[in-house]
Scaffold this motif. Structure first.
Motif, PDB file in Angstrom:
ATOM      1  N   SER A 140       0.834  -1.199   0.000  1.00 26.64           N
ATOM      2  CA  SER A 140       0.000   0.000   0.000  1.00 26.64           C
ATOM      3  C   SER A 140       0.874   1.256   0.000  1.00 26.64           C
ATOM      4  N   LEU A 141       1.909   1.236   0.832  1.00 28.18           N
ATOM      5  CA  LEU A 141       2.788   2.397   0.973  1.00 28.18           C
ATOM      6  C   LEU A 141       3.611   2.635  -0.291  1.00 28.18           C
ATOM      7  N   ARG A 170       2.903   1.850  -3.281  1.00 29.40           N
ATOM      8  CA  ARG A 170       1.999   2.402  -4.294  1.00 29.40           C
ATOM      9  C   ARG A 170       1.733   3.888  -4.031  1.00 29.40           C
ATOM     10  N   ASP A 171       1.538   4.230  -2.758  1.00 34.25           N
ATOM     11  CA  ASP A 171       1.309   5.638  -2.423  1.00 34.25           C
ATOM     12  C   ASP A 171       2.547   6.493  -2.702  1.00 34.25           C
ATOM     13  N   ASN A 191      -2.403   8.169  -3.135  1.00 35.53           N
ATOM     14  CA  ASN A 191      -3.773   7.640  -3.183  1.00 35.53           C
ATOM     15  C   ASN A 191      -3.942   6.447  -4.122  1.00 35.53           C
ATOM     16  N   PHE A 241      -3.054   3.488  -3.449  1.00 37.67           N
ATOM     17  CA  PHE A 241      -2.768   2.332  -2.587  1.00 37.67           C
ATOM     18  C   PHE A 241      -3.546   1.085  -2.947  1.00 37.67           C
ATOM     19  N   MET A 242      -4.681   1.234  -3.635  1.00 42.87           N
ATOM     20  CA  MET A 242      -5.416   0.054  -4.070  1.00 42.87           C
ATOM     21  C   MET A 242      -5.282  -0.153  -5.579  1.00 42.87           C
ATOM     22  N   GLY A 243      -4.629   0.769  -6.263  1.00 43.66           N
ATOM     23  CA  GLY A 243      -4.494   0.592  -7.697  1.00 43.66           C
ATOM     24  C   GLY A 243      -4.575   1.896  -8.460  1.00 43.66           C
ATOM     25  N   GLN A 274      -8.748  13.749  -0.915  1.00 44.08           N
ATOM     26  CA  GLN A 274      -8.844  12.589  -0.033  1.00 44.08           C
ATOM     27  C   GLN A 274     -10.243  12.007   0.057  1.00 44.08           C
ATOM     28  N   ASP A 325     -10.871   8.568  -1.306  1.00 42.55           N
ATOM     29  CA  ASP A 325     -10.279   7.485  -0.507  1.00 42.55           C
ATOM     30  C   ASP A 325     -11.316   6.904   0.449  1.00 42.55           C
ATOM     31  N   ARG A 353     -14.031   4.980  -1.150  1.00 39.59           N
ATOM     32  CA  ARG A 353     -13.603   3.612  -1.493  1.00 39.59           C
ATOM     33  C   ARG A 353     -13.595   2.716  -0.264  1.00 39.59           C
ATOM     34  N   GLN A 355     -15.823  -0.666   0.059  1.00 33.40           N
ATOM     35  CA  GLN A 355     -15.183  -1.970   0.264  1.00 33.40           C
ATOM     36  C   GLN A 355     -15.697  -2.651   1.537  1.00 33.40           C
ATOM     37  N   ARG A 414      -4.041  -2.840   4.038  1.00 33.28           N
ATOM     38  CA  ARG A 414      -3.791  -1.795   3.043  1.00 33.28           C
ATOM     39  C   ARG A 414      -4.451  -0.478   3.462  1.00 33.28           C
ATOM     40  N   SER A 466      -2.480   1.054   6.335  1.00 33.47           N
ATOM     41  CA  SER A 466      -1.235   1.643   5.853  1.00 33.47           C
ATOM     42  C   SER A 466      -1.504   3.000   5.201  1.00 33.47           C
ATOM     43  N   HIS A 467      -2.552   3.066   4.401  1.00 36.48           N
ATOM     44  CA  HIS A 467      -2.844   4.322   3.706  1.00 36.48           C
ATOM     45  C   HIS A 467      -3.272   5.416   4.685  1.00 36.48           C
ATOM     46  N   THR A 521      -0.300   6.675   6.201  1.00 39.73           N
ATOM     47  CA  THR A 521       0.438   7.522   5.265  1.00 39.73           C
ATOM     48  C   THR A 521      -0.205   8.909   5.204  1.00 39.73           C
ATOM     49  N   ARG A 530       0.894  10.788   8.195  1.00 41.52           N
ATOM     50  CA  ARG A 530       2.298  11.198   8.120  1.00 41.52           C
ATOM     51  C   ARG A 530       2.467  12.418   7.230  1.00 41.52           C
ATOM     52  N   SER A 547       3.886   3.572   8.466  1.00 38.76           N
ATOM     53  CA  SER A 547       2.720   2.963   7.827  1.00 38.76           C
ATOM     54  C   SER A 547       2.394   1.601   8.423  1.00 38.76           C
TER      55      SER A 547
END
Lengths: 262, 300
Positions: free
Chosen positions: A192-193, A195-196, A201, A203-205, B92, B95, B98, B102, B196, B199-200, B203, B206, B217
């Motif tokens: 994830s990181l 990718r970021d 953003n 992180f999922m693709g 953001q 994000d 999503r 999910q 995931r 982690s995001h 991030t 941070r 992360s």
């Protein structure tokens, strides 16, 4: 660069085909989503030597799964160790987040490899020799027909996650299951990181033009909203994973998992 | 009265002395039909109190569905909270949309598993039924998590703790599915999505100026401690003070069997020596069922 070559099938069915394809590095580039690299790479790597050399088989049962994980962790650990010595890494500002991140991940992967080696003890497969000739360690992102450091890292991390997801079913001892779960969770955080870092953003693709939260930007999970695996992270069986991983291993260090079959 | 508790007791008592796992109950219910099971429920009231079933897959499903419902409610409330949405940076917002979608799919997955086994899943509660201030829907209670639905930093901090805890709760339940390869793989794959997310969110924290010291992360001993922190009962039990969910993540040792610690000598030599914090970072840790259940009850 585009990420959109990534298969959209629930379990990367399209990636089954490279199993028998002669041009293995090409399939990796397809996986890595590097459009231009794929085109540049296929003519260049057509002349891979035939795999007539010794193969390391991971074995069967829980030991086989742990050895399979050990092989992948060896590969990741070797990759990040080389990153730490690379021109790209040493050129980073010592105070930069990216430098700290790569140093942290390098430690995590070395710890994972050490961990499996200790756990497996006398049953551990031998030290594998990597072949990173497809990676340009001086570049952050892919260029000139080679993977950059971050693109290669992304590919390794996503592959690692999918490998653990697909190998869980072969584990019988619940303790080993928890151990694998502890590690794959951290691999997912890395993925994830990274990718970021490549693109915020993502992180999922892919989040290119046309992205909507509901329909795109989810390369790493099953995009379906109706299937049984809707919005679950993708999963790959050992044979699918090793077809890719072996493109980064030297001729005398190709790995097979012939006894891990369901 | 909790439907699942009753089912749990039913299966525990129905079972032969060697306590068949409750996934067998799932199968039985699948065959017999849920109506018969529900009709039999009042009998459960007369069950002996000493039935103490161990964790099995139905318990696991119940906890994970409860978790997913909580996450859905969290992001639903957040995306509808005017003050908070005004403070979420434009880049953001997708994000969190999503993340919401999910988690909705994940909750749907667990409901479909129950339905397939002939069990009527618990209904989806409205998001407003959850209280992320920690007041438990009673204004007289102290506000444990102030500003979560008005302030972006406060929201992110709770989101981080919830997503971290989600990965740990999934990991804590995974051994319940050892004998069901499909649910096992699904559990792994769902855990990964939570990791995931976590982690995001970390991030994002941070890279947000409001956080003074760096958040990694992955849970790390060098992270600034969350304040306010989600606390759960101490594994020490008794009157021991509640502990942060991150106390479980601080482990620097891994035990494979019995009490045999795995040596990590290789990484503690050479130029990267003495980085013990990496030993705990390299492994996410499970949140035990008791702590997971307590966490879920904080918010609704």
């Amino acid at each position: 660069m585009s990420d959109t070559l990534q298969s959209t099938g629930p379990d990367d069915v399209q990636l089954m085909s490279p199993l028998h394809a002669p041009i293995k590095r090409r399939s990796f580039f397809l996986y890595a989503g590097a459009t231009t690299l794929m085109l540049a790479g296929c003519s260049k790597d057509n002349d891979n030597p035939p795999a007539t050399n010794t193969t390391v088989d991971v074995g069967s049962g829980d030991t086989g799964v742990l050895n399979y994980a050990y092989a992948l962790e060896q590969l990741e650990a070797a990759f990040y160790a080389q990153v730490l010595r690379s021109a790209y890494f040493t050129s980073l500002d010592p105070a930069s987040a990216e430098r700290q991140i790569l140093a942290d991940i390098a430690l995590h992967e070395q710890i994972h490899a050490d961990f499996f080696k200790s756990v497996l003890a006398g049953n551990a497969i031998r030290q594998l020799t990597p072949d990173f000739s497809g990676i340009d360690f001086s570049q952050r992102l892919s260029m000139g027909g080679k993977l950059g450091v971050l693109d290669a890292a992304r590919a390794f991390e996503d592959l690692g996650v999918q490998a653990y997801n697909g190998a869980g079913r072969f584990i019988t001892d619940p303790r080993n299951l928890v151990l694998a779960g502890k590690i794959v969770s951290v691999e997912a955080r890395h993925a994830s990181l990274i990718r970021d870092l490549i693109r915020p953003n993502s992180f999922m693709g892919d989040i290119s033009a046309g992205f909507t939260p509901d329909t795109l930007g989810e390369d790493v999970i099953d995009r379906s909203v109706t299937s049984r695996t809707a919005r679950q992270e993708k999963s790959k069986l050992p044979a699918q994973v090793l077809a890719i991983a072996n493109t980064f291993l030297a001729a005398d260090s190709k790995v097979s998992a012939n006894s891990l079959v369901s | 009265m909790n439907l699942f508790s009753l089912l749990d007791q039913l299966s525990a008592v129905d079972a032969s002395p060697d306590a068949a796992p409750r996934r067998q109950l799932l199968r039985q219910l699948g065959r017999a039909g849920a109506r018969a099971a529900v009709a039999a429920l009042p009998m459960a009231l007369a069950l002996p109190a000493h039935a103490t079933p161990t964790d099995t897959s139905l318990d696991g499903i119940r906890i994970l569905l409860q978790l997913e419902d909580l996450l859905v409610a969290f992001y639903t409330q957040a995306l509808a909270a005017p003050a908070l949405t005004a403070s979420i940076p434009t880049a953001q917002r997708p994000d969190f949309e999503r993340l919401l979608i999910q988690q909705q799919n994940h909750a749907g997955f667990w409901r479909s598993v129950l339905s397939a086994a002939g069990i009527t899943p618990p209904p989806v509660r409205p998001a407003s039924g959850y209280d992320f201030s920690g007041r438990r829907s009673n204004l007289a209670n102290p506000e444990l998590f102030p500003g979560v639905m008005t302030n972006y930093d406060a929201f992110l901090q709770l989101a981080q703790q919830l997503e971290d805890a989600s990965a740990s709760i999934y990991l804590g339940q995974i051994s319940a599915f050892t004998n069901d390869k499909q649910l096992l793989e699904a559990t792994l794959r769902l855990q990964i999505v939570k990791a995931r997310h976590a982690s995001h969110v970390r991030t994002l924290r941070r890279t947000t100026a409001a956080v003074a010291s760096a958040v990694k992360s992955w849970p790390s001993k060098v992270d600034p401690a969350p304040s306010p922190a989600i606390v759960v009962p101490s594994p020490a039990g008794g009157t021991a003070a509640p502990v942060s969910i991150y106390s479980f993540e601080a482990k620097e040792t891994q035990v494979v069997s019995g009490t045999n610690e795995v040596p990590f000598l290789g990484v503690l030599t050479g130029p990267t020596a003495v980085q013990y914090s990496a030993l705990s970072e390299a492994f996410d840790e499970p949140l035990p069922t008791r702590q997971a259940t307590a966490l879920l009850e904080i918010f609704g």
